[in-house]
Write an enzyme that holds these catalytic residues in place. Structure first.
Site, PDB file in Angstrom:
ATOM      1  N   ASP A  94       0.786  -1.235   0.000  1.00 14.43           N
ATOM      2  CA  ASP A  94       0.000   0.000   0.000  1.00 14.43           C
ATOM      3  C   ASP A  94       0.817   1.283   0.000  1.00 14.43           C
ATOM      4  O   ASP A  94       0.356   2.332   0.427  1.00 14.43           O
ATOM      5  CB  ASP A  94      -0.911  -0.012   1.241  1.00 14.43           C
ATOM      6  N   GLU A 116      -0.510  -9.044  -1.061  1.00 13.18           N
ATOM      7  CA  GLU A 116      -0.965  -8.487   0.225  1.00 13.18           C
ATOM      8  C   GLU A 116      -2.228  -7.647   0.008  1.00 13.18           C
ATOM      9  O   GLU A 116      -2.337  -6.495   0.424  1.00 13.18           O
ATOM     10  CB  GLU A 116       0.136  -7.661   0.903  1.00 13.18           C
ATOM     11  N   GLU A 130      -1.987   4.928   3.437  1.00 11.82           N
ATOM     12  CA  GLU A 130      -1.965   3.522   2.974  1.00 11.82           C
ATOM     13  C   GLU A 130      -3.352   2.907   2.793  1.00 11.82           C
ATOM     14  O   GLU A 130      -3.555   2.102   1.885  1.00 11.82           O
ATOM     15  CB  GLU A 130      -1.127   2.672   3.935  1.00 11.82           C
ATOM     16  N   HIS A 207       7.446   4.865  12.573  1.00  8.11           N
ATOM     17  CA  HIS A 207       7.604   5.686  11.375  1.00  8.11           C
ATOM     18  C   HIS A 207       6.299   6.248  10.831  1.00  8.11           C
ATOM     19  O   HIS A 207       6.318   7.181  10.038  1.00  8.11           O
ATOM     20  CB  HIS A 207       8.304   4.887  10.265  1.00  8.11           C
ATOM     21  N   ARG A 209       3.172   8.016   9.355  1.00  9.47           N
ATOM     22  CA  ARG A 209       2.836   9.429   9.162  1.00  9.47           C
ATOM     23  C   ARG A 209       1.841   9.953  10.183  1.00  9.47           C
ATOM     24  O   ARG A 209       1.973  11.044  10.698  1.00  9.47           O
ATOM     25  CB  ARG A 209       2.235   9.624   7.768  1.00  9.47           C
ATOM     26  N   HIS A 240      14.269   4.808  12.030  1.00  9.01           N
ATOM     27  CA  HIS A 240      13.923   5.092  10.635  1.00  9.01           C
ATOM     28  C   HIS A 240      14.711   6.322  10.180  1.00  9.01           C
ATOM     29  O   HIS A 240      14.980   7.217  10.993  1.00  9.01           O
ATOM     30  CB  HIS A 240      12.412   5.355  10.558  1.00  9.01           C
TER      31      HIS A 240
HETATM   32  C1  UD1 Z   1       6.954   4.657   3.489  1.00  6.04           C
HETATM   33  C2  UD1 Z   1       5.528   4.275   3.048  1.00  6.04           C
HETATM   34  C3  UD1 Z   1       4.838   3.482   4.159  1.00  6.04           C
HETATM   35  C4  UD1 Z   1       5.694   2.307   4.591  1.00  6.04           C
HETATM   36  C5  UD1 Z   1       7.087   2.800   4.957  1.00  6.04           C
HETATM   37  C6  UD1 Z   1       7.984   1.639   5.305  1.00  6.04           C
HETATM   38  C7  UD1 Z   1       4.248   5.811   1.632  1.00  6.04           C
HETATM   39  C8  UD1 Z   1       3.412   7.021   1.589  1.00  6.04           C
HETATM   40  N1  UD1 Z   1       4.754   5.486   2.844  1.00  6.04           N
HETATM   41  O1  UD1 Z   1       6.841   5.541   4.599  1.00  6.04           O
HETATM   42  O2  UD1 Z   1       3.605   3.001   3.674  1.00  6.04           O
HETATM   43  O3  UD1 Z   1       5.091   1.726   5.721  1.00  6.04           O
HETATM   44  O4  UD1 Z   1       7.656   3.491   3.850  1.00  6.04           O
HETATM   45  O5  UD1 Z   1       9.135   2.056   5.965  1.00  6.04           O
HETATM   46  O6  UD1 Z   1       4.467   5.173   0.628  1.00  6.04           O
HETATM   47  N2  UD1 Z   1      14.492   8.239   4.159  1.00  6.04           N
HETATM   48  C9  UD1 Z   1      15.850   8.206   3.874  1.00  6.04           C
HETATM   49  N3  UD1 Z   1      16.390   7.042   3.371  1.00  6.04           N
HETATM   50  C10 UD1 Z   1      15.642   5.927   3.165  1.00  6.04           C
HETATM   51  C11 UD1 Z   1      14.273   5.967   3.454  1.00  6.04           C
HETATM   52  C12 UD1 Z   1      13.709   7.128   3.940  1.00  6.04           C
HETATM   53  O7  UD1 Z   1      16.553   9.176   4.074  1.00  6.04           O
HETATM   54  O8  UD1 Z   1      16.187   4.906   2.724  1.00  6.04           O
HETATM   55  C13 UD1 Z   1      13.878   9.491   4.703  1.00  6.04           C
HETATM   56  C14 UD1 Z   1      13.730  10.595   3.656  1.00  6.04           C
HETATM   57  O9  UD1 Z   1      13.948  11.823   4.297  1.00  6.04           O
HETATM   58  C15 UD1 Z   1      12.268  10.482   3.249  1.00  6.04           C
HETATM   59  C16 UD1 Z   1      11.630  10.096   4.573  1.00  6.04           C
HETATM   60  O10 UD1 Z   1      12.568   9.205   5.184  1.00  6.04           O
HETATM   61  O11 UD1 Z   1      11.755  11.681   2.730  1.00  6.04           O
HETATM   62  C17 UD1 Z   1      10.273   9.457   4.481  1.00  6.04           C
HETATM   63  O12 UD1 Z   1      10.250   8.433   3.497  1.00  6.04           O
HETATM   64  P1  UD1 Z   1       8.859   8.062   2.741  1.00  6.04           P
HETATM   65  O13 UD1 Z   1       9.089   6.924   1.830  1.00  6.04           O
HETATM   66  O14 UD1 Z   1       8.229   9.296   2.188  1.00  6.04           O
HETATM   67  O15 UD1 Z   1       7.897   7.645   3.932  1.00  6.04           O
HETATM   68  P2  UD1 Z   1       8.013   6.512   5.012  1.00  6.04           P
HETATM   69  O16 UD1 Z   1       7.573   7.092   6.320  1.00  6.04           O
HETATM   70  O17 UD1 Z   1       9.324   5.836   4.946  1.00  6.04           O
HETATM   71  N1  UDP Z   2      13.042  -3.931   9.385  1.00  4.27           N
HETATM   72  C1  UDP Z   2      14.386  -4.016   9.044  1.00  4.27           C
HETATM   73  N2  UDP Z   2      15.283  -3.185   9.679  1.00  4.27           N
HETATM   74  C2  UDP Z   2      14.901  -2.294  10.638  1.00  4.27           C
HETATM   75  C3  UDP Z   2      13.511  -2.196  10.948  1.00  4.27           C
HETATM   76  C4  UDP Z   2      12.612  -3.028  10.287  1.00  4.27           C
HETATM   77  O1  UDP Z   2      14.777  -4.818   8.196  1.00  4.27           O
HETATM   78  O2  UDP Z   2      15.765  -1.586  11.184  1.00  4.27           O
HETATM   79  C5  UDP Z   2      12.088  -4.805   8.662  1.00  4.27           C
HETATM   80  C6  UDP Z   2      11.097  -5.563   9.517  1.00  4.27           C
HETATM   81  O3  UDP Z   2      11.583  -6.841   9.860  1.00  4.27           O
HETATM   82  C7  UDP Z   2       9.856  -5.660   8.619  1.00  4.27           C
HETATM   83  C8  UDP Z   2       9.957  -4.417   7.772  1.00  4.27           C
HETATM   84  O4  UDP Z   2      11.296  -3.947   7.861  1.00  4.27           O
HETATM   85  O5  UDP Z   2       9.913  -6.773   7.747  1.00  4.27           O
HETATM   86  C9  UDP Z   2       8.991  -3.388   8.259  1.00  4.27           C
HETATM   87  O6  UDP Z   2       9.288  -2.165   7.683  1.00  4.27           O
HETATM   88  P1  UDP Z   2       8.636  -0.815   8.163  1.00  4.27           P
HETATM   89  O7  UDP Z   2       8.297  -0.894   9.604  1.00  4.27           O
HETATM   90  O8  UDP Z   2       9.561   0.266   7.716  1.00  4.27           O
HETATM   91  O9  UDP Z   2       7.340  -0.726   7.248  1.00  4.27           O
HETATM   92  P2  UDP Z   2       5.838  -1.281   7.349  1.00  4.27           P
HETATM   93  O10 UDP Z   2       5.889  -2.753   7.539  1.00  4.27           O
HETATM   94  O11 UDP Z   2       5.184  -0.550   8.484  1.00  4.27           O
HETATM   95  O12 UDP Z   2       5.238  -0.892   6.046  1.00  4.27           O
END
Ligand code: UD1
Ligand code: UDP
Length: 365
Positions: A94, A116, A130, A207, A209, A240
């Site tokens: 999602d 999923e 999501e 993490h 939103r 995160h």
């Molecule tokens: C995203 C997904 C969420 C998912 C989550 C898993 C959307 C809207 N959100 O949320 O559904 O549960 O990923 O973790 O699709 N950043 C880095 N490096 C990275 C990753 C993130 O620097 O490798 C930082 C950046 O500043 C980025 C911020 O994290 O702008 C947020 O990342 P984003 O993908 O927008 O949202 P998530 O909260 O990670």
């Molecule tokens: N995870 C990981 N490293 C971390 C934290 C989480 O590999 O430091 C894995 C965790 O085992 C799970 C997935 O990342 O499989 C969950 O990711 P996240 O919580 O970012 O996203 P969500 O599942 O909420 O979409």
């Protein structure tokens, strides 16, 4: 049969990896189209599972809005799908990567397989965005790969045809069991590497939103105040990379000693730390699915969950984000509740989900 898989965040990569490998092992032509919505956190997973993307859009930019991300992805994915002529596009879950991937497939009239499928909270703003993303993907999906019976029911209630819904389990269990079967030795070494092998600790991840701001502040205040009084417990928090999450964490945990703040762990390391935890506190989706397999009590720091199966199985509690409720459940875990919640009980599949998905495509050829 030529299948394109579009994904971009850490959890999608973890859940896609077993499917990608299974399709390849069955000689189905498959291409990995990585949006790069995540960067470091995504490459960690690709390295572990040895997946080389065929395309990488490297879309991540600090603090970009959902609209910016969506706009860029739609334009760039369109170019790839026009060029490659896929028979099927697969998306997982999602995220914005999954939603835009499905949308662009639809615009190009390519049938979509949704891995999923059918998770719902019933609240369009929670999780945000999501819940909307997965419903929107559902409306244009050709085949729904639903993890559980409840997910199938959700889809039937929305009038999707029965023959287009397959109950297959969740691919995260395939990934988790692969780690448990192939990397046992590493697990003990990793605990030593992070100095947690003889510590009693809570593993925290955050993490979402809808938790940014006040809810996250409540969470840290509650955990810190509770731990100030419970001196045998440590807090392990792989942070995160979102700077908004880090700022609140650093601010609220400043001066608290029994904390181990870590950079995002690669999947193998994370499973090792999960395996050693006393219990879990999280707003993550995927971790709610992994914890029951390892028998780890999980306090879900959200107001809603699309994964009620773990709660029904007794391994998770929906705690919310209010200070009093968080402290209440942490206190309850000092007593009988801990044992009740520690039963190994996995409602999310048998580790053969990716095979079931691959078999579907083999039948289509
Ligand atoms: C995203 C997904 C969420 C998912 C989550 C898993 C959307 C809207 N959100 O949320 O559904 O549960 O990923 O973790 O699709 N950043 C880095 N490096 C990275 C990753 C993130 O620097 O490798 C930082 C950046 O500043 C980025 C911020 O994290 O702008 C947020 O990342 P984003 O993908 O927008 O949202 P998530 O909260 O990670
Ligand atoms: N995870 C990981 N490293 C971390 C934290 C989480 O590999 O430091 C894995 C965790 O085992 C799970 C997935 O990342 O499989 C969950 O990711 P996240 O919580 O970012 O996203 P969500 O599942 O909420 O979409």
């Amino acid at each position: 049969m030529k299948v394109g898989i579009i994904f971009g965040t850490r959890p999608e990569a973890i859940k896609i990896a077993p499917v990608y490998k299974e399709l390849k092992n069955n000689n189905i032509e498959v291409k990995a189209i990585v949006t790069g919505q995540h960067q470091e956190m995504l490459y960690q997973v690709l390295d572990l599972f040895k997946i080389t993307p065929d395309y990488d859009l490297k879309i991540m930019k600090n603090g970009q809005t959902l609209s910016e991300l969506t706009g860029k992805l739609v334009q760039q994915l369109d170019i790839i799908l026009k060029k490659e002529k896929f028979d099927y596009i697969l998306v997982q879950g999602d995220t914005t990567s999954a939603f835009t991937g499905a949308l662009v497939a639809f615009y190009n009239q390519i049938p979509i397989g949704h891995i999923e499928a059918g998770l719902r909270t019933g609240n369009i703003y929670s999780p945000f965005p999501e819940e909307a993303n997965r419903k929107l993907i559902g409306t244009i999906t050709d085949i729904h790969f639903a993890p559980t019976e409840r997910n199938v029911d959700n889809l039937l209630r929305e009038n999707y045809p029965k023959e287009k819904i397959l109950k297959v389990g969740n691919t995260v269990i395939d990934a988790l069991l692969w780690i448990k079967e192939n990397k046992v030795k590493n697990i003990e070494n990793i605990k030593k590497k992070y100095g947690v092998e003889d510590k009693k600790y809570i593993l925290l991840t955050l993490h979402r939103r809808e938790n940014w701001g006040k809810p996250m502040e409540n969470i840290f205040e509650a955990i810190r105040n509770y731990l100030e009084k419970n001196k045998e417990l440590y807090l392990v928090f792989p942070m995160h990379l979102n700077p908004l999450v880090r700022e609140i964490a650093n601010n609220k945990l400043e001066g608290f000693d029994r904390k181990i703040l870590l950079e995002p762990l690669d999947y193998l390391e994370f499973i090792a730390i999960l395996d050693g935890a006393h219990y879990i506190m999280t707003d993550s989706g995927g971790i709610q699915e992994e914890a029951p397999t390892l028998g780890k009590p999980t306090l879900v720091l959200r107001d809603t969950t699309e994964r009620p199966e773990a709660i029904e199985a007794g391994t998770a509690k929906l705690v919310g984000t209010e200070y009093d409720s968080i402290v209440k459940y942490m206190t309850l875990l000092e007593g009988e509740l801990y044992k009740e919640m520690s039963q190994k009980n996995n409602p999310y599949g048998d580790g053969k989900t990716s095979k079931k998905i691959s078999d579907y495509f083999l039948r289509r050829i």
